[in-house]
Design an enzyme around this catalytic site. Sequence first.
Site, short mmCIF file in Angstrom:
data_model
loop_
_atom_site.label_atom_id
_atom_site.label_comp_id
_atom_site.label_asym_id
_atom_site.label_seq_id
_atom_site.Cartn_x
_atom_site.Cartn_y
_atom_site.Cartn_z
CE LYS A 183 -2.82 0.52 -22.31
NZ LYS A 183 -2.37 1.87 -22.01
CE LYS B 131 4.51 -5.98 -16.69
NZ LYS B 131 4.86 -5.24 -17.80
CG ASP C 244 -2.00 -7.74 -19.95
OD1 ASP C 244 -2.13 -6.58 -20.36
OD2 ASP C 244 -1.19 -8.54 -20.43
CG HIS C 245 -1.65 -1.73 -17.81
ND1 HIS C 245 -0.39 -2.23 -17.87
CD2 HIS C 245 -1.63 -0.62 -18.58
CE1 HIS C 245 0.36 -1.47 -18.64
NE2 HIS C 245 -0.36 -0.48 -19.08
CB VAL D 85 5.52 -10.70 2.68
CG1 VAL D 85 4.86 -9.57 1.96
CG2 VAL D 85 6.99 -10.74 2.37
CB ALA E 237 -0.52 1.48 -3.90
CE LYS E 238 4.00 7.53 -5.43
NZ LYS E 238 5.37 7.73 -4.96
CD GLU F 201 6.59 1.92 -23.09
OE1 GLU F 201 6.35 2.61 -22.10
OE2 GLU F 201 7.12 0.79 -23.03
CB ALA G 278 -0.91 -0.01 1.22
CB THR G 279 3.98 2.27 1.50
OG1 THR G 279 4.66 1.00 1.43
CG2 THR G 279 3.27 2.37 2.82
CG HIS H 136 1.19 -5.32 -21.79
ND1 HIS H 136 0.39 -5.70 -20.75
CD2 HIS H 136 2.19 -4.58 -21.23
CE1 HIS H 136 0.89 -5.23 -19.61
NE2 HIS H 136 1.98 -4.55 -19.88
#
Length: 499
Positions: free
Chosen positions: A184, A150, A179-180, A88, A16-17, A218, A11-12, A242
């Site tokens: 999309k 992943k 798998d982001h 963990v 997450a951010k 990219e 979470a840190t 992807h």
Amino acid sequence: MEATTFVLFGATGDLAKRKIYPALFNLFIDQKLPQFFSVIGLGRRELSNKAFQSNVEQSLHMFSRREATDPIIVEQFLSAFRYSVLDVGHKEDYQTLLQLIEQQEQELQVAPNRMFYLSVGPEFFETITANIHESGLGSTDGWRRLVIEKPFGHDLQSARELNKNLSKAFTEDEIFRIDHYLGKPMVQKLEVLQKSNPVLKALWDNRYIANVQITANEIVGVEERAGYYDHVGAVRDMFQNHMLQLLMMLTIHLPNNSTVDNVRYKKKLVMDSLEALRKEDVGSHVIRGQYAAGTIQGEPVVGYTSEPNIAATSRNDTFIAAKLQIDDYFWRGVPFYIRTGKRMKDKSTRIVIEFKEPLKQSGANDDNALPNLLVFEISPNEGIVLQLNSRDPLHKGEFKPLNIDFHESQGNVPEAYENLICDALQGDSTFFAHWDEVELSWQWVQPILEAYEENTVPLHLYEAGTYGPLESDELLKQDGYHWWFDESKVAEVRTEVSV
Ligand SMILES: NC(=O)C1=CN([C@@H]2O[C@H](COP(=O)(O)OP(=O)(O)OC[C@H]3O[C@@H](n4cnc5c(N)ncnc54)[C@H](OP(=O)(O)O)[C@@H]3O)[C@@H](O)[C@H]2O)C=CC1
Ligand SMILES: O=C1O[C@H](COP(=O)(O)O)[C@@H](O)[C@H](O)[C@H]1O
């Protein structure tokens, strides 16, 4: 939607951010979170609930697509967040967590539905799931789900090992592999566009399609991720997951009333039908590249081996282009060209479908006719373009390409993580990677990994700010094609078009 406790390992961390909190906030604004929803953030560092909430709030200001300006709404959202210290490997921390979750479930009188989201390095996946199992956190009367990021393994063998271990604590139905790219919006539309539009459905095979090009360029380089990236390269970082997911989503043939199971079954069929690549053929089907120094958007940039924390001798791949064939009834004979690279000229993820040119074959006067193209722009902008040939009113007898162009207004488009988290909360796994797909993807790339490892495939340097090594153009040229929409070619086309 059912009451849910969202248990967030890591979470840190950065993910997450940058992605998870903004996605949850946008879902909250859109009223897509369950009425009873609580988040328990976990990490090793000591944080009070207040400090954790304040970190979450900061991330909204930095990364949310919607402004977090209304203090009442922000306060309401943050009130769902608690923090607990967990290392963990410390079994006692899982007991503390269990007590905290049970206490909350009892206080709120809600069903014990738990979603465990592992936003931590993959080296922790097995330890965490084993501890969830042993501590009793996973033994709930409600549902439990595991969301993992992943990479799912480093190669075929390690992926199988990982899956075997995860399966000791969670069933396949309970595992949501993110798998982001599957989140999309345009990728999610591919399924509906194809199955719900007879006009597309009718053209979706080798009778009409000449070739398909899938690109994810990219501008960014390795950034601060040397430790990770130098061990994975473009083939593992982008291609195995992807890019192959894009291929599957594009080529599945679905019935109108398709279910999650249909989608997964058809994706597996596609992967099963991919012509296997032999290690000795990797050199003729795959182009491996690494960026050298160059200029991007007017700024000089260093080559890969001069990046911080990258060895000067690194032979890691930052670019891959490959030619694939699907040996089934629909796609036999259609080449699929897939490429992805870092430090390219522009940021663009798109699929181009080039249709066959029966006019050319009929011997008509067609010197300036361009092939029909159907383009799915996935990012940074989302859109669909259909290129047709029309009549040029000024030069009778000549063709003039006509572009039917639809672009989504960017403000309206939800982030991939919003779509995926919302689906996982509802238990809908349509847009998550099933183990069968993951395993078959690793199986397909395994000869490439081995050929790279043994250095039997050349590593072509390409100047940063270009479209990758020239050999990637050759891959198409030998079949009589070229990559569409690389800037110089767009200029060519536009010159022809701009009469
Ligand atoms: N960042 C991104 O954009 C993307 C990340 N991913 C994947 O998401 C996952 C997380 O990545 P990211 O957020 O970037 O990683 P970070 O290194 O930024 O964060 C790691 C998190 O793990 C926690 N952590 C580390 N060691 C332990 C431990 N022993 N016990 C408990 N918690 C621990 C850290 O908290 P603390 O230090 O407080 O213990 C921190 O919250 C990875 O699997 C990555 O591959 C995938 C796609 C994109
Ligand atoms: O998973 C990853 O994806 C990003 C590219 O994602 P996009 O949504 O910006 O296209 C890539 O930069 C990163 O290396 C990789 O791990």
